[in-house]
Design a protein around this motif. Sequence first.
Motif, short mmCIF file in Angstrom:
data_model
loop_
_atom_site.label_atom_id
_atom_site.label_comp_id
_atom_site.label_asym_id
_atom_site.label_seq_id
_atom_site.Cartn_x
_atom_site.Cartn_y
_atom_site.Cartn_z
N GLN A 4 0.81 -1.21 0.00
CA GLN A 4 0.00 0.00 0.00
C GLN A 4 0.85 1.27 0.00
O GLN A 4 0.49 2.26 -0.60
CB GLN A 4 -0.95 0.00 1.19
CG GLN A 4 -1.97 1.11 1.15
CD GLN A 4 -2.95 1.01 -0.02
OE1 GLN A 4 -3.32 -0.08 -0.41
NE2 GLN A 4 -3.33 2.13 -0.57
N GLU A 5 2.04 1.24 0.65
CA GLU A 5 2.85 2.45 0.69
C GLU A 5 3.51 2.76 -0.65
O GLU A 5 4.12 3.81 -0.82
CB GLU A 5 3.90 2.38 1.81
CG GLU A 5 4.93 1.30 1.64
CD GLU A 5 4.68 0.08 2.53
OE1 GLU A 5 5.57 -0.76 2.59
OE2 GLU A 5 3.61 -0.04 3.13
N ASP A 6 3.39 1.86 -1.63
CA ASP A 6 3.93 2.11 -2.97
C ASP A 6 3.00 2.99 -3.79
O ASP A 6 3.27 3.26 -4.96
CB ASP A 6 4.15 0.79 -3.72
CG ASP A 6 5.25 -0.05 -3.08
OD1 ASP A 6 6.09 0.52 -2.35
OD2 ASP A 6 5.28 -1.26 -3.32
N PHE A 7 1.92 3.43 -3.21
CA PHE A 7 0.91 4.18 -3.94
C PHE A 7 0.65 5.52 -3.27
O PHE A 7 0.90 5.71 -2.09
CB PHE A 7 -0.40 3.39 -4.00
CG PHE A 7 -0.27 2.11 -4.77
CD1 PHE A 7 -0.46 2.10 -6.14
CD2 PHE A 7 0.07 0.94 -4.14
CE1 PHE A 7 -0.33 0.93 -6.86
CE2 PHE A 7 0.21 -0.24 -4.84
CZ PHE A 7 0.01 -0.25 -6.21
N VAL A 8 0.11 6.43 -4.05
CA VAL A 8 -0.34 7.73 -3.55
C VAL A 8 -1.85 7.73 -3.62
O VAL A 8 -2.43 7.44 -4.66
CB VAL A 8 0.23 8.88 -4.39
CG1 VAL A 8 -0.33 10.21 -3.95
CG2 VAL A 8 1.75 8.87 -4.36
N ARG A 9 -2.48 8.04 -2.52
CA ARG A 9 -3.94 8.09 -2.50
C ARG A 9 -4.38 9.42 -3.07
O ARG A 9 -3.85 10.47 -2.73
CB ARG A 9 -4.44 7.93 -1.08
CG ARG A 9 -5.96 7.95 -0.97
CD ARG A 9 -6.36 7.60 0.43
NE ARG A 9 -6.14 6.19 0.66
CZ ARG A 9 -7.11 5.28 0.70
NH1 ARG A 9 -8.35 5.65 0.58
NH2 ARG A 9 -6.85 4.02 0.91
N THR A 10 -5.36 9.36 -3.96
CA THR A 10 -5.90 10.57 -4.56
C THR A 10 -7.39 10.39 -4.78
O THR A 10 -7.91 9.29 -4.62
CB THR A 10 -5.18 10.91 -5.88
OG1 THR A 10 -5.62 12.18 -6.35
CG2 THR A 10 -5.43 9.86 -6.94
N ASN A 34 -9.80 1.03 -10.27
CA ASN A 34 -8.48 1.54 -9.94
C ASN A 34 -7.45 1.07 -10.97
O ASN A 34 -6.65 1.86 -11.47
CB ASN A 34 -8.08 1.08 -8.53
CG ASN A 34 -6.81 1.73 -8.08
OD1 ASN A 34 -6.76 2.93 -7.88
ND2 ASN A 34 -5.76 0.93 -7.94
N ASN A 38 -5.46 3.58 -13.59
CA ASN A 38 -3.99 3.62 -13.62
C ASN A 38 -3.47 3.28 -15.00
O ASN A 38 -2.59 3.96 -15.53
CB ASN A 38 -3.41 2.65 -12.59
CG ASN A 38 -3.26 3.28 -11.23
OD1 ASN A 38 -2.44 4.17 -11.05
ND2 ASN A 38 -4.05 2.83 -10.29
N THR A 72 12.40 6.89 -5.39
CA THR A 72 12.81 5.60 -4.86
C THR A 72 13.44 4.79 -5.99
O THR A 72 13.33 5.15 -7.17
CB THR A 72 11.61 4.83 -4.30
OG1 THR A 72 10.73 4.52 -5.40
CG2 THR A 72 10.87 5.62 -3.23
N GLU A 75 10.85 3.90 -8.51
CA GLU A 75 10.47 5.02 -9.39
C GLU A 75 11.54 5.27 -10.44
O GLU A 75 11.22 5.56 -11.60
CB GLU A 75 10.22 6.27 -8.54
CG GLU A 75 8.96 6.17 -7.71
CD GLU A 75 8.85 7.25 -6.65
OE1 GLU A 75 7.71 7.60 -6.31
OE2 GLU A 75 9.89 7.73 -6.16
#
Length: 91
Positions: A4-10, A34, A38, A72, A75
């Motif tokens: 989950q931390e590999d994503f940005v919530r928007t 989703n 993407n 990262t 990225e």
Amino acid sequence: MSKQEDFVRTQIRLEKHTHSLLKEFCEANKVSMNEAMNSLIFSSLMNELVEDNFTKRENLINMATNNLNDFTLQEVRDVCAIIGYIGHLRS
């Protein structure tokens, strides 16, 4: 599966007709909204890179590479994949 931390919530607001088209797309391709968003956003950005309009492509490449120091490893790999993708389409 990615963490989950590999994503940005928007959050985005879709026009009703866009939502309907997206829903049909998801059902036809058996993917989540989703995943579809993407994929479609990424594809649209890649298309911008390979268009003959150099200004758009240059601006997008600059946006992708300006903050490499803050990226990262994943990225940076994604940026490299984009560059490889462009090279493949240009050959």
